[in-house]
Design a protein around this motif. Structure first.
Motif, PDB file in Angstrom:
ATOM      1  N   HIS A   1      34.408 -51.121  49.086  1.00 43.44           N
ATOM      2  CA  HIS A   1      33.519 -49.971  49.138  1.00 43.44           C
ATOM      3  C   HIS A   1      33.223 -49.544  47.718  1.00 43.44           C
TER       4      HIS A   1
ATOM      5  N   HIS B   1      33.018 -46.482  46.419  1.00 43.82           N
ATOM      6  CA  HIS B   1      33.852 -45.434  45.827  1.00 43.82           C
ATOM      7  C   HIS B   1      35.149 -46.055  45.351  1.00 43.82           C
TER       8      HIS B   1
ATOM      9  N   HIS C   1      38.836 -45.994  44.804  1.00 44.33           N
ATOM     10  CA  HIS C   1      40.090 -45.292  45.047  1.00 44.33           C
ATOM     11  C   HIS C   1      41.200 -46.305  45.012  1.00 44.33           C
TER      12      HIS C   1
ATOM     13  N   HIS D   1      44.502 -47.424  45.804  1.00 53.37           N
ATOM     14  CA  HIS D   1      45.654 -47.057  46.635  1.00 53.37           C
ATOM     15  C   HIS D   1      46.862 -47.363  45.799  1.00 53.37           C
TER      16      HIS D   1
ATOM     17  N   HIS E   1      42.642 -42.243  51.119  1.00 56.49           N
ATOM     18  CA  HIS E   1      41.766 -43.092  51.919  1.00 56.49           C
ATOM     19  C   HIS E   1      41.229 -42.305  53.100  1.00 56.49           C
TER      20      HIS E   1
HETATM   21 ZN   LIG Z   1      38.565 -46.854  51.385  1.00 56.25          ZN
END
Ligand SMILES: [Zn+2]
Ligand SMILES: [Zn+2]
Ligand SMILES: [Zn+2]
Ligand SMILES: [Zn+2]
Length: 306
Positions: A5, A7, A9, A11, A286
């Protein structure tokens, strides 16, 4: 493969995995080796306390081995058929460990019951092996304590478990002393019952915790009513529904929800505020947030999962 995706982020639940893996491997080798010593010692001295501790060490070795396997599996990347990769394998492994521990404890209780009815002759020298067992357990506890036990379900359960083991070893040593000094053979099945109780307790805990994750339960540290309140407080959010918070694997919680918004507000702004609040207040990184206009026909699908 277009899994990414836009965006960004990260994890960030990878941290500490390397240290954990080394700790698990070392503990595994120690426990597996000592298990063999205990089986031989248990047979030679006719001690159920030692044999049950060996059975228990077997479950420990299996648990640690499985955890190691889980870490290895968890690192495997996402595929087109498993979009989370094998991240949750760790939870599945913990669940299997838990069930195994429960089964072993039942077996020891049964064996001890038979020995209460007919106390066998036990050689007090089993105490020497029990003392070595105590040392091995202290060493393993020390090794595991240096991993990240607070956040990782596997590490935490492993450590909790080893603490129980320490008590079990102390019980076996006391039994050995009683047998040596007073020839009190019944102390042996009593000690094995203590071991079995510890196995039962840790087995129950691990099973319960992993079951909760497998059932998509809310992460312990998150209060869903607070999450709801937080999202509803956002300017432009009129209502919300279909809120889910669950755990993919240790340190990887996820959220999805639908926000109903006022038509006159900028939806991107609402989305940004919501993501920021969820990350800052609940460490929810998430998230999947569906935005629906007030009175929009999309809301016809509501409550399909409650
Ligand atoms: Zn995600
Ligand atoms: Zn153990
Ligand atoms: Zn839903
Ligand atoms: Zn909806």
């Amino acid at each position: 493969m277009s899994m990414g995706h836009e965006h960004s982020h990260g994890h960030d639940h990878q941290h500490g995995h390397h240290a954990n893996k080394k700790a698990l491997l070392l503990s595994f080798i120690l426990i597996a080796t000592f298990m063999v010593v205990e089986v031989i010692g248990g047979i030679l001295t006719n001690s159920l306390a030692l044999l049950s501790d060996a059975g228990h060490m077997l479950s420990d070795a299996a648990a640690l081995g499985l955890s190691l396997f889980a870490f290895k599996f968890g690192e495997r990347a996402a595929t087109s058929t498993k979009t989370y990769g094998y991240k949750r394998f760790e939870i599945l492994a913990a669940f299997i460990n838990g069930i195994t521990l429960l089964a072993i404890s039942v077996y020891i209780f049964w064996e001890a019951y038979n020995r209460f009815l007919e106390p066998p002759n036990v050689d007090g020298s089993m105490m020497i092996i029990a003392i070595i067992g105590l040392l091995v357990n202290i060493l393993v506890a020390w090794i595991l304590m240096r991993g990240d036990t607070e956040e990782n379900l596997n590490m935490r359960s492993a450590l909790l478990h080893v603490f129980g083991d320490l008590l079990g070893s102390v019980g076996a040593i006391i039994a050995g002393i009683l047998i040596l000094l007073f020839n009190w053979n019944i102390a042996d099945p009593i000690a094995s019952v203590i071991v079995a109780s510890l196995i039962l307790f840790s087995g129950w805990r691990v099973t319960k915790d992993s079951f909760h994750v497998l059932m998509e339960g809310i992460p312990n540290q998150i209060d869903i009513t607070q999450v709801e309140k937080c999202l509803l407080s956002i300017d432009g959010v009129v209502d919300m529904h279909d809120l889910h918070v669950w755990t993919i694997t240790s340190n990887f919680p996820a959220l999805s929800c639908h926000l109903i918004v006022d038509q006159n507000h900028n939806r991107d702004v609402i989305l940004q505020v919501a993501s920021k609040l969820l990350l800052e207040n609940f460490k929810l990184n998430h998230t999947t947030i569906q935005i629906e206009g007030e009175g929009s026909a999309i809301q016809d699908h509501e409550d399909c999962c409650n």
